[in-house]
Design a protein around this motif. Structure first.
Motif, PDB file in Angstrom:
ATOM      1  N   VAL A 118      45.992  40.072  34.521  1.00 41.73           N
ATOM      2  CA  VAL A 118      45.045  41.191  34.485  1.00 41.73           C
ATOM      3  C   VAL A 118      43.820  40.815  35.311  1.00 41.73           C
ATOM      4  O   VAL A 118      43.512  39.645  35.499  1.00 41.73           O
ATOM      5  CB  VAL A 118      44.605  41.554  33.043  1.00 41.73           C
ATOM      6  N   VAL A 119      43.136  41.842  35.799  1.00 39.96           N
ATOM      7  CA  VAL A 119      41.867  41.629  36.469  1.00 39.96           C
ATOM      8  C   VAL A 119      40.792  41.624  35.399  1.00 39.96           C
ATOM      9  O   VAL A 119      40.745  42.505  34.545  1.00 39.96           O
ATOM     10  CB  VAL A 119      41.587  42.744  37.505  1.00 39.96           C
ATOM     11  N   ARG A 120      39.949  40.606  35.417  1.00 41.19           N
ATOM     12  CA  ARG A 120      38.880  40.518  34.420  1.00 41.19           C
ATOM     13  C   ARG A 120      37.946  41.727  34.560  1.00 41.19           C
ATOM     14  O   ARG A 120      37.641  42.148  35.670  1.00 41.19           O
ATOM     15  CB  ARG A 120      38.075  39.239  34.600  1.00 41.19           C
ATOM     16  N   PRO A 121      37.493  42.281  33.435  1.00 41.58           N
ATOM     17  CA  PRO A 121      36.569  43.420  33.490  1.00 41.58           C
ATOM     18  C   PRO A 121      35.333  43.086  34.324  1.00 41.58           C
ATOM     19  O   PRO A 121      34.765  42.004  34.218  1.00 41.58           O
ATOM     20  CB  PRO A 121      36.198  43.638  32.017  1.00 41.58           C
ATOM     21  N   GLY A 122      34.972  44.033  35.186  1.00 46.22           N
ATOM     22  CA  GLY A 122      33.813  43.846  36.048  1.00 46.22           C
ATOM     23  C   GLY A 122      34.110  43.088  37.329  1.00 46.22           C
ATOM     24  O   GLY A 122      33.239  42.933  38.181  1.00 46.22           O
ATOM     25  N   ARG A 123      35.323  42.602  37.489  1.00 44.38           N
ATOM     26  CA  ARG A 123      35.684  41.816  38.682  1.00 44.38           C
ATOM     27  C   ARG A 123      36.608  42.583  39.635  1.00 44.38           C
ATOM     28  O   ARG A 123      37.129  42.014  40.591  1.00 44.38           O
ATOM     29  CB  ARG A 123      36.361  40.500  38.263  1.00 44.38           C
ATOM     30  N   GLU A 124      36.792  43.864  39.392  1.00 45.29           N
ATOM     31  CA  GLU A 124      37.690  44.678  40.199  1.00 45.29           C
ATOM     32  C   GLU A 124      37.279  44.735  41.672  1.00 45.29           C
ATOM     33  O   GLU A 124      38.114  44.932  42.544  1.00 45.29           O
ATOM     34  CB  GLU A 124      37.773  46.104  39.645  1.00 45.29           C
ATOM     35  N   GLY A 125      35.999  44.584  41.962  1.00 45.98           N
ATOM     36  CA  GLY A 125      35.494  44.655  43.327  1.00 45.98           C
ATOM     37  C   GLY A 125      35.530  43.340  44.072  1.00 45.98           C
ATOM     38  O   GLY A 125      34.820  43.164  45.055  1.00 45.98           O
ATOM     39  N   SER A 126      36.344  42.398  43.656  1.00 44.69           N
ATOM     40  CA  SER A 126      36.370  41.052  44.235  1.00 44.69           C
ATOM     41  C   SER A 126      37.381  40.878  45.357  1.00 44.69           C
ATOM     42  O   SER A 126      37.763  39.763  45.686  1.00 44.69           O
ATOM     43  CB  SER A 126      36.678  40.032  43.128  1.00 44.69           C
ATOM     44  N   GLY A 127      37.802  41.953  45.974  1.00 41.09           N
ATOM     45  CA  GLY A 127      38.835  41.886  47.004  1.00 41.09           C
ATOM     46  C   GLY A 127      38.473  41.085  48.238  1.00 41.09           C
ATOM     47  O   GLY A 127      39.355  40.686  48.988  1.00 41.09           O
ATOM     48  N   ASP A 128      37.188  40.838  48.476  1.00 42.14           N
ATOM     49  CA  ASP A 128      36.780  40.064  49.655  1.00 42.14           C
ATOM     50  C   ASP A 128      36.765  38.559  49.412  1.00 42.14           C
ATOM     51  O   ASP A 128      36.570  37.784  50.346  1.00 42.14           O
ATOM     52  CB  ASP A 128      35.397  40.523  50.118  1.00 42.14           C
TER      53      ASP A 128
END
Length: 62
Positions: A32-42
């Motif tokens: 799972v993607v940790r909550p709040g870390r969804e924008g870490s694609g870079d």
């Protein structure tokens, strides 16, 4: 860039959680993607986790 995991494709190798533990976690035998870390694609570790995911369950969206 946002990152997400398709739970229907994930078979629980936990490879993502090992490669980028600040972004991914392993819950109920699935990545799972940790909550709040969804924008870490870079993040380079996240990109590596996407490339190395054996089930190809991790993806990026704009």
């Amino acid at each position: 860039m946002r990152v997400s995991i398709d739970r229907n494709l994930c078979y629980g190798s936990a490879e993502c959680a090992h490669r980028a533990p600040a972004v991914f976690d392993f819950v109920d035998d699935y990545g799972v993607v940790r909550p709040g870390r969804e924008g870490s694609g870079d993040d380079p570790q996240v990109r590596e986790a996407v490339e190395q995911c054996p089930s190809q369950a991790i993806s990026f969206t704009d």
